[in-house]
Design a protein around this motif. Sequence first.
Motif, PDB file in Angstrom:
ATOM      1  N   SER A  70       1.001  -1.356  -0.044  1.00 42.09           N
ATOM      2  CA  SER A  70      -0.054  -0.044  -0.191  1.00 42.09           C
ATOM      3  C   SER A  70       1.110   1.300   0.120  1.00 42.09           C
ATOM      4  O   SER A  70       0.479   2.246  -0.603  1.00 42.09           O
ATOM      5  N   SER A  71       1.911   1.308   0.702  1.00 43.85           N
ATOM      6  CA  SER A  71       2.710   2.235   0.841  1.00 43.85           C
ATOM      7  C   SER A  71       3.395   2.571  -0.610  1.00 43.85           C
ATOM      8  O   SER A  71       3.548   3.834  -0.788  1.00 43.85           O
ATOM      9  N   LEU A  72       3.958   1.626  -1.064  1.00 44.10           N
ATOM     10  CA  LEU A  72       4.541   1.747  -2.397  1.00 44.10           C
ATOM     11  C   LEU A  72       3.554   2.064  -3.462  1.00 44.10           C
ATOM     12  O   LEU A  72       4.023   2.847  -4.190  1.00 44.10           O
ATOM     13  N   VAL A  73       2.494   1.609  -3.489  1.00 44.71           N
ATOM     14  CA  VAL A  73       1.273   2.118  -4.435  1.00 44.71           C
ATOM     15  C   VAL A  73       1.130   3.472  -4.255  1.00 44.71           C
ATOM     16  O   VAL A  73       1.106   4.488  -5.190  1.00 44.71           O
ATOM     17  N   GLU A  74       0.910   3.994  -2.889  1.00 46.07           N
ATOM     18  CA  GLU A  74       0.580   5.507  -2.690  1.00 46.07           C
ATOM     19  C   GLU A  74       1.883   6.413  -3.060  1.00 46.07           C
ATOM     20  O   GLU A  74       1.518   7.630  -3.663  1.00 46.07           O
ATOM     21  N   SER A  75       2.923   5.966  -2.838  1.00 47.86           N
ATOM     22  CA  SER A  75       4.168   6.782  -3.127  1.00 47.86           C
ATOM     23  C   SER A  75       4.461   6.580  -4.871  1.00 47.86           C
ATOM     24  O   SER A  75       5.217   7.298  -5.246  1.00 47.86           O
ATOM     25  N   GLY A  76       3.869   5.804  -5.585  1.00 46.75           N
ATOM     26  CA  GLY A  76       3.840   5.772  -7.057  1.00 46.75           C
ATOM     27  C   GLY A  76       5.025   4.929  -7.261  1.00 46.75           C
ATOM     28  O   GLY A  76       5.472   5.080  -8.665  1.00 46.75           O
ATOM     29  N   SER A  77       5.632   4.327  -6.595  1.00 46.40           N
ATOM     30  CA  SER A  77       6.766   3.303  -6.525  1.00 46.40           C
ATOM     31  C   SER A  77       6.275   2.039  -7.291  1.00 46.40           C
ATOM     32  O   SER A  77       7.179   1.205  -7.749  1.00 46.40           O
ATOM     33  N   LEU A  78       5.110   1.751  -7.227  1.00 45.68           N
ATOM     34  CA  LEU A  78       4.519   0.240  -7.772  1.00 45.68           C
ATOM     35  C   LEU A  78       3.349   0.824  -8.301  1.00 45.68           C
ATOM     36  O   LEU A  78       2.419   1.457  -7.954  1.00 45.68           O
ATOM     37  N   HIS A  79       2.975   0.301  -9.426  1.00 43.87           N
ATOM     38  CA  HIS A  79       1.913   0.531 -10.152  1.00 43.87           C
ATOM     39  C   HIS A  79       0.605  -0.455  -9.644  1.00 43.87           C
ATOM     40  O   HIS A  79       0.978  -1.395  -9.104  1.00 43.87           O
ATOM     41  N   ALA A  80      -0.493   0.024  -9.463  1.00 46.20           N
ATOM     42  CA  ALA A  80      -1.652  -0.552  -8.839  1.00 46.20           C
ATOM     43  C   ALA A  80      -1.950  -1.959  -9.153  1.00 46.20           C
ATOM     44  O   ALA A  80      -2.518  -3.067  -8.798  1.00 46.20           O
ATOM     45  N   ASP A  81      -1.874  -2.210 -10.636  1.00 43.50           N
ATOM     46  CA  ASP A  81      -2.272  -3.424 -11.272  1.00 43.50           C
ATOM     47  C   ASP A  81      -1.073  -4.324 -11.590  1.00 43.50           C
ATOM     48  O   ASP A  81      -1.084  -5.471 -11.915  1.00 43.50           O
ATOM     49  N   LEU A  82       0.126  -4.028 -10.608  1.00 47.06           N
ATOM     50  CA  LEU A  82       1.161  -4.946 -10.766  1.00 47.06           C
ATOM     51  C   LEU A  82       1.036  -5.950  -9.679  1.00 47.06           C
ATOM     52  O   LEU A  82       0.749  -5.569  -8.536  1.00 47.06           O
ATOM     53  N   ASP A  83       1.238  -7.231 -10.014  1.00 44.24           N
ATOM     54  CA  ASP A  83       1.234  -8.425  -9.121  1.00 44.24           C
ATOM     55  C   ASP A  83       2.515  -8.244  -8.364  1.00 44.24           C
ATOM     56  O   ASP A  83       3.618  -8.618  -8.845  1.00 44.24           O
ATOM     57  N   PHE A  84       2.414  -8.097  -7.184  1.00 40.70           N
ATOM     58  CA  PHE A  84       3.374  -7.877  -6.290  1.00 40.70           C
ATOM     59  C   PHE A  84       3.877  -9.431  -5.594  1.00 40.70           C
ATOM     60  O   PHE A  84       3.274  -9.922  -4.701  1.00 40.70           O
TER      61      PHE A  84
END
Length: 114
Positions: free
Chosen positions: A99-113
Amino acid sequence: MIFNSDFFSADVDEQAANNLMEYLQQQNPDVLARVAQSASSEIKDIIAHNVRGLIGVLPPDDFQVSITTDRENLANLLASAMMTGYFLGQMEQRMNLESSLVESGSLHADLDFE
């Protein structure tokens, strides 16, 4: 959730061969209590639901429930609850990190983590 340090005052012969038990016995009870208290309410709810599912639940207003088991089965139940708690704690950390990575823009929301 309170950690009961008396949990370790079981049969000495059984404990001698268990390195984890020896390690836990060497820990300060305050450290163990802090670890036990660090579980979120969501984790506590899931563990409680899991344990109720394992032992069965009847409404206490309508039934006088009594559960009898032996030491080995109780130990297995406790071990299961502890492993569930550890797993859920790790998954909660992963969810928060994601969630932190998605909010910071470092991880795309549709990327399978993974």
